[in-house]
Motif scaffolding. Sequence first.
Motif, mmCIF file in Angstrom:
data_model
loop_
_atom_site.group_PDB
_atom_site.id
_atom_site.type_symbol
_atom_site.label_atom_id
_atom_site.label_comp_id
_atom_site.label_asym_id
_atom_site.label_seq_id
_atom_site.Cartn_x
_atom_site.Cartn_y
_atom_site.Cartn_z
ATOM 1 N N SER A 1 1.625 5.713 -7.601
ATOM 2 C CA SER A 1 0.473 6.367 -8.224
ATOM 3 C C SER A 1 0.667 7.875 -8.302
ATOM 4 O O SER A 1 0.372 8.493 -9.324
ATOM 5 N N GLU A 2 1.185 8.459 -7.225
ATOM 6 C CA GLU A 2 1.430 9.903 -7.211
ATOM 7 C C GLU A 2 2.515 10.299 -8.200
ATOM 8 O O GLU A 2 2.386 11.272 -8.940
ATOM 9 N N GLU B 1 -5.713 5.290 -8.239
ATOM 10 C CA GLU B 1 -5.611 4.001 -7.564
ATOM 11 C C GLU B 1 -6.817 3.145 -7.778
ATOM 12 O O GLU B 1 -7.875 3.346 -7.892
ATOM 13 N N LYS C 1 0.803 -1.232 0.000
ATOM 14 C CA LYS C 1 0.000 0.000 0.000
ATOM 15 C C LYS C 1 0.831 1.274 0.000
ATOM 16 O O LYS C 1 0.537 2.220 -0.720
ATOM 17 N N LYS D 1 0.698 3.863 -3.280
ATOM 18 C CA LYS D 1 0.318 5.278 -3.212
ATOM 19 C C LYS D 1 1.420 6.161 -3.800
ATOM 20 O O LYS D 1 1.150 7.063 -4.587
#
Length: 64
Positions: free
Chosen positions: A57-58, A64, A50, A54
């Motif tokens: 993805s950023e 997401e 996780k 994150k």
Amino acid sequence: MKKRNAVTPYGWKIKQKLVEKQMDQGTFCDTYHIPPSRLSNLIHGTRKAKKYRKLVSELLGLEE
């Protein structure tokens, strides 16, 4: 011989964004201090990871 896990739809998005940035997985991991094994986990869906999901993805502008 061990069978490789298939690439997930999220994994394909990661690969596509890396191609757009003209960056390979190793360079991406080195640049942003992400363990290569965690990026592989995200691409193949073998672990949730996780924290790194994150971050990736950023960095790549993925939802997401």
